[in-house]
Write an enzyme that holds these catalytic residues in place. Structure first.
Site, PDB file in Angstrom:
ATOM      1  N   TYR A   1       0.840  -1.207   0.000  1.00  0.00           N
ATOM      2  CA  TYR A   1       0.000   0.000   0.000  1.00  0.00           C
ATOM      3  C   TYR A   1       0.874   1.256   0.000  1.00  0.00           C
ATOM      4  O   TYR A   1       0.744   2.113  -0.879  1.00  0.00           O
ATOM      5  CB  TYR A   1      -0.909  -0.038   1.227  1.00  0.00           C
ATOM      6  CG  TYR A   1      -1.927   1.079   1.303  1.00  0.00           C
ATOM      7  CD1 TYR A   1      -3.093   1.044   0.551  1.00  0.00           C
ATOM      8  CD2 TYR A   1      -1.731   2.161   2.159  1.00  0.00           C
ATOM      9  CE1 TYR A   1      -4.038   2.068   0.641  1.00  0.00           C
ATOM     10  CE2 TYR A   1      -2.669   3.179   2.261  1.00  0.00           C
ATOM     11  CZ  TYR A   1      -3.824   3.128   1.499  1.00  0.00           C
ATOM     12  OH  TYR A   1      -4.750   4.143   1.599  1.00  0.00           O
TER      13      TYR A   1
ATOM     14  N   LYS B   1       1.362   3.573  -3.245  1.00  0.00           N
ATOM     15  CA  LYS B   1       0.895   4.967  -3.272  1.00  0.00           C
ATOM     16  C   LYS B   1       2.053   5.914  -3.565  1.00  0.00           C
ATOM     17  O   LYS B   1       1.865   6.955  -4.195  1.00  0.00           O
ATOM     18  CB  LYS B   1       0.251   5.333  -1.933  1.00  0.00           C
ATOM     19  CG  LYS B   1      -1.089   4.636  -1.677  1.00  0.00           C
ATOM     20  CD  LYS B   1      -2.209   5.290  -2.460  1.00  0.00           C
ATOM     21  CE  LYS B   1      -3.570   4.716  -2.090  1.00  0.00           C
ATOM     22  NZ  LYS B   1      -4.651   5.271  -2.905  1.00  0.00           N
TER      23      LYS B   1
HETATM   24  P1  NAD Z   1     -12.781   1.666   0.243  1.00  0.00           P
HETATM   25  O1  NAD Z   1     -12.081   0.361   0.353  1.00  0.00           O
HETATM   26  O2  NAD Z   1     -14.111   1.832   0.875  1.00  0.00           O
HETATM   27  O3  NAD Z   1     -12.930   2.113  -1.274  1.00  0.00           O
HETATM   28  C1  NAD Z   1     -12.080   1.680  -2.298  1.00  0.00           C
HETATM   29  C2  NAD Z   1     -12.927   1.426  -3.529  1.00  0.00           C
HETATM   30  O4  NAD Z   1     -12.056   1.058  -4.623  1.00  0.00           O
HETATM   31  C3  NAD Z   1     -13.895   0.257  -3.348  1.00  0.00           C
HETATM   32  O5  NAD Z   1     -15.143   0.593  -3.857  1.00  0.00           O
HETATM   33  C4  NAD Z   1     -13.244  -0.869  -4.140  1.00  0.00           C
HETATM   34  O6  NAD Z   1     -14.189  -1.820  -4.602  1.00  0.00           O
HETATM   35  C5  NAD Z   1     -12.574  -0.096  -5.256  1.00  0.00           C
HETATM   36  N1  NAD Z   1     -11.447  -0.810  -5.871  1.00  0.00           N
HETATM   37  C6  NAD Z   1     -10.422  -1.435  -5.246  1.00  0.00           C
HETATM   38  N2  NAD Z   1      -9.574  -1.963  -6.148  1.00  0.00           N
HETATM   39  C7  NAD Z   1     -10.077  -1.656  -7.379  1.00  0.00           C
HETATM   40  C8  NAD Z   1      -9.663  -1.938  -8.704  1.00  0.00           C
HETATM   41  N3  NAD Z   1      -8.542  -2.636  -8.948  1.00  0.00           N
HETATM   42  N4  NAD Z   1     -10.425  -1.482  -9.728  1.00  0.00           N
HETATM   43  C9  NAD Z   1     -11.566  -0.777  -9.500  1.00  0.00           C
HETATM   44  N5  NAD Z   1     -12.011  -0.495  -8.239  1.00  0.00           N
HETATM   45  C10 NAD Z   1     -11.266  -0.930  -7.201  1.00  0.00           C
HETATM   46  O7  NAD Z   1     -11.743   2.745   0.839  1.00  0.00           O
HETATM   47  P2  NAD Z   1     -11.886   4.311   1.086  1.00  0.00           P
HETATM   48  O8  NAD Z   1     -11.625   4.570   2.506  1.00  0.00           O
HETATM   49  O9  NAD Z   1     -13.112   4.821   0.468  1.00  0.00           O
HETATM   50  O10 NAD Z   1     -10.618   4.848   0.284  1.00  0.00           O
HETATM   51  C11 NAD Z   1     -10.745   5.393  -1.023  1.00  0.00           C
HETATM   52  C12 NAD Z   1      -9.383   5.910  -1.493  1.00  0.00           C
HETATM   53  O11 NAD Z   1      -8.882   6.897  -0.569  1.00  0.00           O
HETATM   54  C13 NAD Z   1      -8.312   4.834  -1.596  1.00  0.00           C
HETATM   55  O12 NAD Z   1      -7.498   5.082  -2.730  1.00  0.00           O
HETATM   56  C14 NAD Z   1      -7.520   5.018  -0.348  1.00  0.00           C
HETATM   57  O13 NAD Z   1      -6.182   4.600  -0.487  1.00  0.00           O
HETATM   58  C15 NAD Z   1      -7.597   6.525  -0.133  1.00  0.00           C
HETATM   59  N6  NAD Z   1      -7.403   6.876   1.276  1.00  0.00           N
HETATM   60  C16 NAD Z   1      -8.380   6.660   2.188  1.00  0.00           C
HETATM   61  C17 NAD Z   1      -8.147   6.982   3.518  1.00  0.00           C
HETATM   62  C18 NAD Z   1      -9.198   6.799   4.585  1.00  0.00           C
HETATM   63  O14 NAD Z   1      -8.929   7.067   5.741  1.00  0.00           O
HETATM   64  N7  NAD Z   1     -10.396   6.376   4.308  1.00  0.00           N
HETATM   65  C19 NAD Z   1      -6.904   7.512   3.909  1.00  0.00           C
HETATM   66  C20 NAD Z   1      -5.937   7.684   2.944  1.00  0.00           C
HETATM   67  C21 NAD Z   1      -6.185   7.383   1.624  1.00  0.00           C
END
Ligand code: NAD
Ligand code: UDP
Length: 313
Positions: free
Chosen positions: A145, A149
């Site tokens: 991860y 990133k």
């Molecule tokens: P989440 O797991 O709820 O959402 C991720 C989404 O991406 C899901 O709907 C999943 O089905 C989809 N996905 C995963 N792999 C995929 C692929 N290969 N092709 C198409 N779709 C795919 O997580 P989240 O918390 O909503 O995070 C969303 C984004 O924000 C991510 O990129 C994550 O790294 C980033 N992020 C989130 C946080 C947080 O605290 N929530 C912090 C830092 C970064």
């Protein structure tokens, strides 16, 4: 306005809130997801909207779509889910970023990358500023991860230099709210669900590690401000500077649910960062953005969401 937005990961936790906010201001949304951690239930209220389209697709494969703005959010965010298939997590981060950058290069779209505070690893600088290069283990269980990133960020800035692609990079700090999965595995959803079920609250390590929790509505405002802003590519931290220990979070959740749950100690996961807090000076200056929802208020909404979900309402 009249933008056509492609939101990858649009059926996930943050993505679904973002789709909703973009539609609310009258724009079009193409929501792309492979449903690894996303759910149709997160976006089913949007399916009837003529400005919303759902596309089942995996970002590791190229796609040709017409949009003038791309939000690249596809990637599992919970350690439990991103460590399930680490090679796939790297593919999603690296090939997904490249495919979206190629699409942006070919169509002239602006593209925003959802990066993360994990690029700072277990930070030696506190609070974390964007100029800090981080302290990441390249071969540990979180590397798929963190390094994925970091490569994505490198790719974004390389496409910017080499191809003049119109990029935006945000570094999101721990964000929480309704629509996290019951089995998401992240701390806020775990504690809320455990407390509501009167089950033991799982403290990893001694609970003295800190995180700074941002409510999802605040984050979505910041994401849109960054996409809308001119002449600034980032990276920019988006998060709530309020810093809490995991024990403090557990106590708040128990109190707010009037739970009978007790605390249990589980081993601290390898390379779990000891502390995390965003410095958001840059976001304040460049975007005029800062969070407004205090932890207690955001937790109330999140707990109420899980309460309704668990009681089948
Ligand atoms: P989440 O797991 O709820 O959402 C991720 C989404 O991406 C899901 O709907 C999943 O089905 C989809 N996905 C995963 N792999 C995929 C692929 N290969 N092709 C198409 N779709 C795919 O997580 P989240 O918390 O909503 O995070 C969303 C984004 O924000 C991510 O990129 C994550 O790294 C980033 N992020 C989130 C946080 C947080 O605290 N929530 C912090 C830092 C970064
Ligand atoms: N954590 C915990 N109990 C849980 C889930 C997580 O004590 O049931 C801790 C975890 O060890 C970490 C913090 O809470 O120190 C935040 O974990 P999360 O998985 O939510 O996000 P991240 O570690 O990626 O910030």
């Amino acid at each position: 306005m009249g933008h056509v937005n492609l939101v990858t990961g649009g059926a996930g936790f943050i993505g679904s809130h973002l789709c909703e906010a973009l539609l609310a201001r009258g724009e079009e949304v193409l929501c792309l997801d492979n449903f690894f951690t996303g759910r149709k239930a997160n976006i089913e209220q949007l399916l009837g909207n003529p400005r919303f389209e759902l596309i089942r697709h995996d970002v590791i494969n190229p796609v040709v779509l017409e949009a003038d703005r791309i939000f690249n959010f596809a990637c599992p965010a919970s350690p439990v889910h991103y460590q399930h298939n680490p090679v796939k997590t790297i593919q999603t981060n690296v090939m997904g970023a490249m495919n979206m950058l190629n699409l942006a290069r070919d169509t002239g779209a602006r593209v925003l990358q959802a990066s993360t505070s994990e690029v700072y690893g277990d930070p030696a600088v506190h609070p974390q500023v964007e100029s800090y290069w981080g302290n990441v283990n390249p071969i540990g269980p979180r590397s798929c991860y963190d390094e994925g990133k970091r490569v994505a960020e490198a790719l974004f800035f390389d496409y910017y230099q080499q191809n003049r692609v119109d990029i935006r990079v945000i570094r999101i700090f721990n964000t929480y709210g309704p629509r996290m999965l019951v089995n998401d595995g992240r701390v806020v959803s775990n504690f809320a669900v455990q407390a509501l079920r009167n089950e033991p609250i799982t403290i990893y390590g001694d609970g003295s590690q800190t995180r700074s929790f941002c409510y999802v509505d605040d984050l979505v405002r910041g994401i849109m401000a960054m996409m809308d802003c001119e002449g600034f590519n980032g990276p920019v931290n988006l998060g709530n500077p309020g810093e809490f220990t995991i024990l403090e979070l557990a106590e708040m959740v128990i109190h707010m649910t009037a739970s009978k749950s007790e605390l249990v100690r589980n081993p601290l996961p390898t390379d779990d960062p000891t502390r995390r807090q965003p410095d958001i000076t840059l976001a304040r200056e460049k975007l005029g953005w800062e969070p407004t929802v205090p932890l207690a208020k955001g937790l109330r909404k999140t707990i109420d969401y899980f309460d309704a979900l668990l009681s089948g309402q």
